[in-house]
Design a protein around this motif. Structure first.
Motif, mmCIF file in Angstrom:
data_model
loop_
_atom_site.group_PDB
_atom_site.id
_atom_site.type_symbol
_atom_site.label_atom_id
_atom_site.label_comp_id
_atom_site.label_asym_id
_atom_site.label_seq_id
_atom_site.Cartn_x
_atom_site.Cartn_y
_atom_site.Cartn_z
ATOM 1 N N GLU A 25 -11.061 38.006 -36.607
ATOM 2 C CA GLU A 25 -11.389 37.124 -35.482
ATOM 3 C C GLU A 25 -10.469 37.388 -34.291
ATOM 4 O O GLU A 25 -10.914 37.428 -33.141
ATOM 5 N N GLU A 26 -9.174 37.573 -34.563
ATOM 6 C CA GLU A 26 -8.224 37.883 -33.492
ATOM 7 C C GLU A 26 -8.557 39.223 -32.850
ATOM 8 O O GLU A 26 -8.496 39.374 -31.618
ATOM 9 N N ASP B 53 -11.448 38.799 -30.554
ATOM 10 C CA ASP B 53 -11.008 38.094 -29.336
ATOM 11 C C ASP B 53 -10.262 39.037 -28.394
ATOM 12 O O ASP B 53 -10.442 38.979 -27.172
ATOM 13 N N GLU B 54 -9.417 39.903 -28.970
ATOM 14 C CA GLU B 54 -8.653 40.836 -28.134
ATOM 15 C C GLU B 54 -9.573 41.762 -27.357
ATOM 16 O O GLU B 54 -9.367 42.007 -26.165
ATOM 17 N N ILE C 187 -0.792 38.482 -38.231
ATOM 18 C CA ILE C 187 -1.809 37.492 -38.620
ATOM 19 C C ILE C 187 -2.493 37.895 -39.917
ATOM 20 O O ILE C 187 -2.893 37.051 -40.715
#
Length: 264
Positions: free
Chosen positions: A146-147, A150-151, A135
């Motif tokens: 952001e990912e 979230d993880e 990403i």
């Protein structure tokens, strides 16, 4: 006539005294400027020496971090890839060499080989993801951060709140990776060492600089002893900040979490 002679001697004396005084004042000024200049040069040399020593420490920390990363990758490849491929190889050779293998045994061995192969593929994807998150390569630093948030939130072990305002292309790809690794290391430290339950991340770009604000509610540490307590993680973060030509500051107290502010 004697009085005129005496007056001339007095004038000459005054002139000589004045000249001597001017010479003394001149020499004093020259000596003052020389000593001042020498002191300034000495301070500059001390400053440069400190900067060079700091750069050497950062370079050493970077090399140590790179070696640790290489060792981790080598270990992952050995444990997750090499060992599993060895199992597949042994199973395939068994089928080729053994003549009295029933159809049921053959099916079981093939199914086992497929399972191991699928696990190997999944492991290789994870290793590749750790080396360079896809990403980050495709959508840039903002999406990658952001990912990452979230993880960590999806793990249910910590709640992450974030405000990321970053325009893709503001930093080079290499520097984006440095920032990503810094945040990743901070979060790992919060979970592994700080036992944090909440993390806050703000990444706000300004015209003149990029500001990263990081906070957790973990165990914290004594900032006065940070030089002694620095592990590989903190040294790795500082080396990356140095490569970004940035500045980093810590604020923390025991049992009161940690705040990290980075200016790039």
């Amino acid at each position: 006539m004697d009085s005129l002679f005496i007056e001339d001697i007095g004038v000459i004396t005054v002139v000589i005294f004045g000249v001597v005084l001017l010479l003394v004042m001149g020499l004093t000024l020259i000596l003052f400027f020389y000593l001042s200049r020498k002191k300034i040069i000495q301070k500059e040399l001390e400053k440069k020496t400190l900067e060079l020593n700091h750069q050497k420490e950062m370079l050493k920390a970077t090399i140590v971090a790179q070696e640790a990363e290489r060792n981790r990758i080598a270990q992952d490849l050995h444990d997750a890839i090499s060992a599993k491929l060895n199992v597949v190889s042994l199973s395939a050779n068994f089928l080729l060499e053994e003549e009295n293998v029933s159809a049921q045994e053959t099916d079981e061995i093939i199914n086992h080989m497929l399972k191991v192969t699928n696990k190997t593929i999944e492991s290789s994807r994870k290793i590749a993801h750790n080396l360079l998150p896809p990403i980050l390569e495709k959508f840039g630093l903002g999406a990658a951060l952001e990912e990452l948030c979230d993880e960590f939130s999806n793990s249910k072990k910590v709640r992450v709140s974030s405000k990321i305002e970053y325009k893709t292309g503001r930093l080079s790809k290499d520097n984006e990776l440095h920032v990503f690794r810094i945040v990743q290391e901070l979060m790992n430290n919060s979970m592994r060492h700080g036992k944090a339950k909440e993390i806050e991340l703000n990444f706000n770009p300004k015209e003149e600089a990029l500001f990263l604000y990081y906070k957790d509610d973990g165990l914290g540490f004594d900032t006065e002893k940070i030089g002694i307590q620095k592990g590989l993680g903190l040294r790795n973060i500082e080396s990356r900040v140095s490569l970004l030509q940035g500045k980093i500051g810590y604020h923390s107290e025991k049992q009161k979490g940690v705040v990290v502010q980075i200016t790039i």
